[in-house]
Structure formats: structure tokens, C-alpha cells
Design an enzyme around this catalytic site. Structure first.
Site, PDB file in Angstrom:
ATOM      1  N   GLU A  21     -42.794 112.722 118.611  1.00  0.00           N
ATOM      2  CA  GLU A  21     -41.986 113.711 119.327  1.00  0.00           C
ATOM      3  C   GLU A  21     -41.161 114.538 118.352  1.00  0.00           C
ATOM      4  O   GLU A  21     -40.990 115.742 118.543  1.00  0.00           O
ATOM      5  CB  GLU A  21     -41.045 113.008 120.313  1.00  0.00           C
ATOM      6  N   TYR A  54     -19.935 133.280 128.301  1.00  0.00           N
ATOM      7  CA  TYR A  54     -21.217 132.587 128.452  1.00  0.00           C
ATOM      8  C   TYR A  54     -22.173 132.855 127.301  1.00  0.00           C
ATOM      9  O   TYR A  54     -23.065 132.061 127.040  1.00  0.00           O
ATOM     10  CB  TYR A  54     -21.866 132.851 129.818  1.00  0.00           C
ATOM     11  N   GLU A  73     -29.558 112.112 125.601  1.00  0.00           N
ATOM     12  CA  GLU A  73     -28.171 111.842 125.974  1.00  0.00           C
ATOM     13  C   GLU A  73     -27.221 112.281 124.863  1.00  0.00           C
ATOM     14  O   GLU A  73     -26.160 112.851 125.111  1.00  0.00           O
ATOM     15  CB  GLU A  73     -27.956 110.348 126.245  1.00  0.00           C
ATOM     16  N   LYS A  99     -36.255 117.351 129.484  1.00  0.00           N
ATOM     17  CA  LYS A  99     -37.356 117.331 128.518  1.00  0.00           C
ATOM     18  C   LYS A  99     -38.637 117.543 129.319  1.00  0.00           C
ATOM     19  O   LYS A  99     -39.021 116.714 130.138  1.00  0.00           O
ATOM     20  CB  LYS A  99     -37.400 115.997 127.800  1.00  0.00           C
TER      21      LYS A  99
END
Length: 117
Positions: A21, A54, A73, A99
Site C-alpha cells: 500500500e 477553507y 487514524e 480509503k
């Protein structure tokens, strides 16, 4: 109370527990919501210095997504921490990180985590 939000920010990054990954990467989607009590006089003056920008939220997310981590996390918490540091007057920060198409034995649209601080 005002909430400023970014929804569906799309990134390609290399977060993941498995070495593959971190080597191959995948697509991620990020939502951020920031709530605060504004000084109404500043808002009425139409001054960006009295709110949460923003564009700056997007830049924070973008920068944090560049740092490869094993756990999503950790990524979400880091985004929330940087936002709270830049805007100490916010009451809450919510970060949802998805994900897309995680490596699973079957078809999974996304895995995700939501952090509220």
C-alpha cells in the site's frame, strides 16, 4: 455557531499498513468540518480574518496527506491537530477520511475513519 466545511477532497496517497500500500498508493477522500463562534462584528465587516479560511483548510489536508503513515487514524488525527493549532478558537474539528478500494478479499467501496476533536 458557524461551520466551515470541505467535502470530498480527492487525493492519491500512500497510507497503509502493508508495504504494498505504501509503495502503490491509492485514492483517498477527505471531509473536514470546523465549527466556531464568530465575532459577529468581524463577520459583518466581510473580513476573512474573522473566520476559518477553507482554502487554508484544504492546504492543511493536502500537506498532511503527503506524509505516508500506516494508519488512516493517524492521518485524520494529524489533520485535526494542525487545524486546531492554526485556529485555536474553533470549538470542534471533524475529519472523515475514506480509503477507496482498500485491499480486501472481496469488493469494498471504501474503508474509513472519523475523528472529532
Amino acid at each position: 455557531m458557524i461551520t466551515i466545511a470541505i467535502k470530498g477532497a480527492d487525493f492519491f496517497a500512500y497510507h497503509g499498513f502493508y508495504p504494498e500500500e505504501q509503495k502503490l498508493g491509492t485514492k483517498f477522500m477527505v471531509d473536514v468540518e470546523v465549527a466556531f463562534r464568530p465575532a459577529m462584528a468581524g463577520i459583518r465587516q466581510d473580513d476573512i480574518g474573522h473566520t476559518v479560511d477553507y482554502e487554508q483548510l484544504y492546504e492543511i489536508v493536502c500537506n498532511e496527506m503527503k506524509h505516508t503513515r500506516k494508519l488512516i487514524e493517524t492521518v485524520a488525527q494529524s489533520i485535526a491537530d494542525v487545524i486546531k493549532e492554526k485556529y485555536p478558537y474553533v470549538d470542534s474539528v471533524k475529519v472523515a477520511l475514506k480509503k477507496m478500494h482498500p485491499p480486501m478479499p472481496g469488493k469494498v467501496d471504501h474503508s474509513g475513519v472519523t475523528i472529532i476533536v
